[in-house]
Design an enzyme around this catalytic site. Structure first.
Site, PDB file in Angstrom:
ATOM      1  N   GLU A   1     -18.937  34.308 -38.977  1.00 51.33           N
ATOM      2  CA  GLU A   1     -18.749  34.448 -37.537  1.00 51.33           C
ATOM      3  C   GLU A   1     -17.270  34.528 -37.163  1.00 51.33           C
ATOM      4  O   GLU A   1     -16.422  33.926 -37.822  1.00 51.33           O
ATOM      5  CB  GLU A   1     -19.394  33.263 -36.816  1.00 51.33           C
ATOM      6  CG  GLU A   1     -20.903  33.259 -36.990  1.00 51.33           C
ATOM      7  CD  GLU A   1     -21.611  32.106 -36.298  1.00 51.33           C
ATOM      8  OE1 GLU A   1     -22.754  32.301 -35.894  1.00 51.33           O
ATOM      9  OE2 GLU A   1     -21.031  31.020 -36.164  1.00 51.33           O
TER      10      GLU A   1
ATOM     11  N   CYS B   1     -10.757  33.560 -33.271  1.00 48.64           N
ATOM     12  CA  CYS B   1     -10.964  32.565 -34.326  1.00 48.64           C
ATOM     13  C   CYS B   1     -11.656  33.285 -35.491  1.00 48.64           C
ATOM     14  O   CYS B   1     -12.721  33.879 -35.320  1.00 48.64           O
ATOM     15  CB  CYS B   1     -11.834  31.445 -33.755  1.00 48.64           C
ATOM     16  SG  CYS B   1     -12.217  30.163 -34.950  1.00 48.64           S
TER      17      CYS B   1
ATOM     18  N   CYS C   1     -18.357  26.784 -46.796  1.00 48.58           N
ATOM     19  CA  CYS C   1     -17.155  26.019 -47.120  1.00 48.58           C
ATOM     20  C   CYS C   1     -17.529  24.932 -48.106  1.00 48.58           C
ATOM     21  O   CYS C   1     -18.580  24.314 -47.975  1.00 48.58           O
ATOM     22  CB  CYS C   1     -16.555  25.408 -45.851  1.00 48.58           C
ATOM     23  SG  CYS C   1     -15.021  24.501 -46.185  1.00 48.58           S
TER      24      CYS C   1
ATOM     25  N   CYS D   1     -17.000  18.697 -44.774  1.00 47.78           N
ATOM     26  CA  CYS D   1     -16.703  17.669 -43.762  1.00 47.78           C
ATOM     27  C   CYS D   1     -17.997  17.288 -43.042  1.00 47.78           C
ATOM     28  O   CYS D   1     -18.802  18.152 -42.698  1.00 47.78           O
ATOM     29  CB  CYS D   1     -15.681  18.189 -42.759  1.00 47.78           C
ATOM     30  SG  CYS D   1     -14.124  18.638 -43.538  1.00 47.78           S
TER      31      CYS D   1
ATOM     32  N   CYS E   1     -19.061  18.938 -39.524  1.00 48.98           N
ATOM     33  CA  CYS E   1     -18.894  20.389 -39.383  1.00 48.98           C
ATOM     34  C   CYS E   1     -20.149  21.129 -39.825  1.00 48.98           C
ATOM     35  O   CYS E   1     -20.632  20.924 -40.942  1.00 48.98           O
ATOM     36  CB  CYS E   1     -17.697  20.827 -40.231  1.00 48.98           C
ATOM     37  SG  CYS E   1     -17.517  22.594 -40.336  1.00 48.98           S
TER      38      CYS E   1
ATOM     39  N   GLY F   1     -14.913  28.189 -43.211  1.00 46.55           N
ATOM     40  CA  GLY F   1     -14.154  28.154 -44.462  1.00 46.55           C
ATOM     41  C   GLY F   1     -12.851  27.387 -44.378  1.00 46.55           C
ATOM     42  O   GLY F   1     -12.327  27.115 -43.294  1.00 46.55           O
ATOM     43  N   GLU F   2     -12.360  27.030 -45.548  1.00 42.11           N
ATOM     44  CA  GLU F   2     -11.040  26.391 -45.688  1.00 42.11           C
ATOM     45  C   GLU F   2     -10.092  27.500 -46.150  1.00 42.11           C
ATOM     46  O   GLU F   2     -10.126  27.912 -47.316  1.00 42.11           O
ATOM     47  CB  GLU F   2     -11.132  25.254 -46.705  1.00 42.11           C
ATOM     48  CG  GLU F   2      -9.804  24.752 -47.246  1.00 42.11           C
ATOM     49  CD  GLU F   2      -8.772  24.362 -46.205  1.00 42.11           C
ATOM     50  OE1 GLU F   2      -8.967  23.357 -45.527  1.00 42.11           O
ATOM     51  OE2 GLU F   2      -7.748  25.069 -46.087  1.00 42.11           O
TER      52      GLU F   2
ATOM     53  N   SER G   1      -5.437  26.736 -40.172  1.00 41.83           N
ATOM     54  CA  SER G   1      -5.945  25.378 -40.045  1.00 41.83           C
ATOM     55  C   SER G   1      -6.453  24.919 -41.404  1.00 41.83           C
ATOM     56  O   SER G   1      -7.229  25.615 -42.047  1.00 41.83           O
ATOM     57  CB  SER G   1      -7.089  25.372 -39.031  1.00 41.83           C
ATOM     58  OG  SER G   1      -7.671  24.096 -38.974  1.00 41.83           O
TER      59      SER G   1
ATOM     60  N   SER H   1      -6.563  19.341 -40.018  1.00 41.32           N
ATOM     61  CA  SER H   1      -7.749  18.593 -39.583  1.00 41.32           C
ATOM     62  C   SER H   1      -7.616  17.163 -40.080  1.00 41.32           C
ATOM     63  O   SER H   1      -7.806  16.916 -41.260  1.00 41.32           O
ATOM     64  CB  SER H   1      -9.008  19.218 -40.198  1.00 41.32           C
ATOM     65  OG  SER H   1      -9.173  20.524 -39.724  1.00 41.32           O
ATOM     66  N   LEU H   2      -7.286  16.267 -39.188  1.00 41.47           N
ATOM     67  CA  LEU H   2      -6.983  14.892 -39.596  1.00 41.47           C
ATOM     68  C   LEU H   2      -8.228  14.001 -39.482  1.00 41.47           C
ATOM     69  O   LEU H   2      -8.696  13.447 -40.463  1.00 41.47           O
ATOM     70  CB  LEU H   2      -5.842  14.364 -38.721  1.00 41.47           C
ATOM     71  CG  LEU H   2      -5.040  13.202 -39.244  1.00 41.47           C
ATOM     72  CD1 LEU H   2      -4.440  13.481 -40.605  1.00 41.47           C
ATOM     73  CD2 LEU H   2      -3.932  12.851 -38.250  1.00 41.47           C
ATOM     74  N   HIS H   3      -8.706  13.804 -38.292  1.00 38.09           N
ATOM     75  CA  HIS H   3     -10.001  13.173 -37.984  1.00 38.09           C
ATOM     76  C   HIS H   3     -10.121  11.693 -38.328  1.00 38.09           C
ATOM     77  O   HIS H   3     -11.146  11.086 -38.001  1.00 38.09           O
ATOM     78  CB  HIS H   3     -11.161  13.932 -38.648  1.00 38.09           C
ATOM     79  CG  HIS H   3     -11.122  15.400 -38.377  1.00 38.09           C
ATOM     80  ND1 HIS H   3     -11.132  15.912 -37.099  1.00 38.09           N
ATOM     81  CD2 HIS H   3     -11.043  16.468 -39.208  1.00 38.09           C
ATOM     82  CE1 HIS H   3     -11.074  17.230 -37.152  1.00 38.09           C
ATOM     83  NE2 HIS H   3     -11.000  17.594 -38.421  1.00 38.09           N
TER      84      HIS H   3
ATOM     85  N   ASN I   1     -19.351  18.481 -31.307  1.00 40.71           N
ATOM     86  CA  ASN I   1     -20.588  19.154 -30.920  1.00 40.71           C
ATOM     87  C   ASN I   1     -21.689  18.707 -31.878  1.00 40.71           C
ATOM     88  O   ASN I   1     -21.769  19.198 -32.993  1.00 40.71           O
ATOM     89  CB  ASN I   1     -20.393  20.674 -30.985  1.00 40.71           C
ATOM     90  CG  ASN I   1     -19.449  21.121 -29.896  1.00 40.71           C
ATOM     91  OD1 ASN I   1     -19.746  21.001 -28.715  1.00 40.71           O
ATOM     92  ND2 ASN I   1     -18.265  21.580 -30.289  1.00 40.71           N
TER      93      ASN I   1
ATOM     94  N   CYS J   1     -15.867  24.621 -31.369  1.00 42.21           N
ATOM     95  CA  CYS J   1     -15.316  24.141 -32.626  1.00 42.21           C
ATOM     96  C   CYS J   1     -16.336  23.344 -33.434  1.00 42.21           C
ATOM     97  O   CYS J   1     -17.032  22.497 -32.894  1.00 42.21           O
ATOM     98  CB  CYS J   1     -14.137  23.251 -32.292  1.00 42.21           C
ATOM     99  SG  CYS J   1     -13.131  22.947 -33.699  1.00 42.21           S
TER     100      CYS J   1
HETATM  101  S1  SF4 Z   1     -14.087  21.480 -40.971  1.00 42.36           S
HETATM  102 FE1  SF4 Z   1     -13.178  23.234 -42.034  1.00 42.36          FE
HETATM  103  S2  SF4 Z   1     -12.742  22.422 -44.094  1.00 42.36           S
HETATM  104 FE2  SF4 Z   1     -14.217  20.985 -43.178  1.00 42.36          FE
HETATM  105  S3  SF4 Z   1     -16.220  21.757 -43.846  1.00 42.36           S
HETATM  106 FE3  SF4 Z   1     -15.788  22.688 -41.840  1.00 42.36          FE
HETATM  107  S4  SF4 Z   1     -14.890  24.674 -42.339  1.00 42.36           S
HETATM  108 FE4  SF4 Z   1     -14.759  23.403 -44.201  1.00 42.36          FE
END
Ligand code: SF4
Length: 407
Positions: free
Chosen positions: A109, A122, A129, A133, A136, A185-186, A217, A239-241, A322, A365
Site C-alpha cells: 500500500e 507514504c 515486515c 512490532c 503494527c 516494511g522496514e 523511518s 520508531s521509539l515507542h 489504531n 499510521c
Molecule cells: S512498525 Fe515498521 S518496523 Fe515495526 S513491524 Fe511495522 S512496518 Fe515493520
C-alpha cells in the site's frame, strides 16, 4: 484449450517482462551505465530520466527528443514497468490509499496525505515486515519479500503523475513534495533497493525533492543508519515507542539486537550528516503499556542524556494507536496522551500529537496491511498468547543512571 492458451500467453508475457530491463530500477548513474551499454552518450540518459520521472512517460515513442535509433533499441530491451493497481480508496479527509499488486499473492500500500501547504506520500519498502512490532498491522502479517527499487519508485511515479492529472495541476506544479518511507516494511532492511530510490527522489532531473522532505523511518537498524548517513543522508524518523529496553524489547523486537544505548548513539552520529538538526522520534501511545507520566519522565531522561545514553536533539511525535484485535493493545485515552505530552513539553522537548488521517479507510499510521504471503515465522510468533506488558518500574532518583536493561 482456451485456458491453456491463456496460461501460455501469461507465461509468454511474464517471460518478455523478465527479459526487459525495468528503467524504474535505475537511479541516474545506473541509467547512464545502461545507456552506455547500448552505445549511447551519457546525456541521453538524462533526457530519458527526465521523460520518465518528470513527465511520467512510459511510451518511448512519445520521447520526441530521443533519436529514433535509441527509441527502437529501448523498445526491444527496456520498459517502464509500473505496478498493477488492485484498489483505490479515498477518505473523507482527502487521504487516498492505493493497493498495488506486486505478484505471487503479495500486495503493498501507498497513501497520499494532502495538507494545506504540501502533499505527502507514504511509501512501502517491503511486502510485509520481519521486525514484528506488536502494535503494527504490517508486522502481524509477517514478511514475504523486499521490494525492488523499481517497485518502491513505481508508487511515487504513479501517484505523482496520476495526481497531477486528477488535481488538474498546472505545468511545473507538483502533487507530492514530501515522501515518507513509513509504509509497509522496514526500509533499512531493504537497503540496497532503498538508496537508489532515494537518489531518484532527490535528483533534480527526477523528483527534485529536498533532503529535508524525504524521510526514512526505521525501527532502529543501527548499522544501516550509519551507512545511510554516509550514502544518502535524508531526514530520519526513529520508531521509539518505549523509554527503556525491557518494554522496548517487547514492543519492537529489534531492540534485543540494537538496544537503546546503541540506538541513541547511532542517532547522535546520524545528526552529524543529517539535513535537519533533530531526529523525529515516533511514539505510539498504548493504553497502560507505555503512556504513564513516569514513562514520560523516563523518555525525557533518555533523550536528554540523563539516562546514561547520549543526548539526542529531537522532536517527539505521539501517535494515537489504531487498535486491531490481534495486537491485544488499546489506544491511550486523550487525557493520558495530553498528560504525557505535557511532561515532555515542560522539559522543553518539541512534541506533537499526530492527527490521525484516513482512518476511515485504514490508511492511518500502523494500519497498512496489504496482502502478504508470510514466508517467515513472524505471524506465528505474534499469535502466541499475548505477552504481559509489565508497567515500567518506578525508579528512584539514584537509580536513574546508565540505561540499564530491565529485561
Ligand atoms: S512498525 Fe515498521 S518496523 Fe515495526 S513491524 Fe511495522 S512496518 Fe515493520
Amino acid at each position: 484449450m482456451a485456458e491453456l492458451q491463456s496460461s501460455n500467453s501469461t507465461a509468454a508475457q511474464a517471460l518478455s517482462e523478465a527479459a526487459r530491463v525495468n528503467l524504474l530500477d535505475f537511479d541516474l548513474e545506473g541509467l547512464t551505465a545502461f545507456c552506455e551499454q547500448l552505445g549511447e552518450k551519457r546525456f541521453r540518459a538524462t533526457q530519458l530520466f527526465r521523460w520518465i520521472h518528470q513527465k511520467g512517460a512510459a511510451d518511448f515513442g512519445q520521447m520526441s527528443d530521443l533519436a529514433r535509433s535509441l527509441r527502437d533499441k529501448l523498445a526491444t530491451r527496456a520498459e517502464v514497468r509500473g505496478l498493477k493497481i488492485t484498489s483505490e480508496q479515498a477518505s473523507a479527509d482527502g487521504t487516498i490509499k492505493w493497493l498495488f499488486d506486486v505478484g505471487n499473492g503479495d500486495a503493498v500500500e501507498a497513501v497520499f496525505i494532502p495538507e494545506a501547504d504540501r502533499g505527502t506520500l507514504c511509501v512501502s519498502s517491503q511486502a510485509g515486515c520481519a521486525v514484528g512490532c506488536r502494535f503494527c498491522s504490517t508486522g502481524h502479517q509477517g514478511f514475504s519479500r523486499n521490494l525492488s527499487t523499481g517497485e518502491i519508485l513505481a508508487q511515487l511515479w504513479f501517484a505523482e503523475h496520476h495526481l497531477r492529472e486528477r488535481l488538474k495541476l498546472q505545468p511545473g506544479e507538483r502533487a507530492i513534495d514530501n515522501v515518507v518511507m513509513m509504509g509497509m516494511g522496514e526500509p533499512l532492511q531493504n537497503y540496497g533497493a532503498l538508496v537508489p530510490a532515494l537518489r531518484v527522489m532527490l535528483d533534480d532531473h527526477g523528483y527534485g525533492l529536498s533532503r529535508r522532505r524525504v524521510t526514512v523511518s526505521t525501527s532502529g537498524v543501527v548499522p544501516m543508519m550509519d551507512r545511510l548517513r554516509v550514502d544518502c543522508p535524508v531526514a530520519l524518523a526513529v520508531s521509539l515507542h518505549a523509554p527503556e529496553d525491557g518494554l522496548r524489547d517487547q514492543l519492537v523486537p529489534l531492540n534485543r539486537k540494537y538496544p537503546l544505548a546503541e540506538l541513541m548513539a547511532a542517532c547522535g552520529r546520524y545528526l552529524e550528516a543529517a539535513p535537519r538538526d533533530f531526529i523525529t522520534f515516533e511514539y505510539c501511545m498504548l493504553d497502560g503499556a507505555n503512556d504513564s507520566p513516569e514513562q514520560a519522565r523516563q523518555l525525557v531522561r533518555l533523550v536528554t542524556g540523563r539516562a546514561g545514553t547520549p543526548a539526542v536533539p529531537c522532536k517527539l511525535n505521539l501517535i494515537p494507536f489504531n487498535p486491531f484485535p490481534a495486537s491485544g493493545l488499546l489506544r491511550s485515552p486523550k487525557e493520558r496522551v495530553d498528560a504525557f505530552a505535557k511532561v515532555l513539553m515542560d522539559a522543553g522537548i518539541v512534541t506533537t500529537v499526530r492527527r490521525t488521517r484516513g482512518d476511515d479507510i485504514a490508511a492511518a499510521c500502523g494500519q497498512l496491511a496489504g496482502e502478504v504471503q508470510d514466508r517467515t515465522r513472524v505471524t506465528q510468533r505474534l499469535t502466541r498468547p499475548a505477552i504481559r506488558i509489565a508497567p515500567a518500574p518506578v525508579q528512584q532518583e539514584g537509580d536513574r543512571l546508565h540505561g540499564r536493561r530491565a529485561g
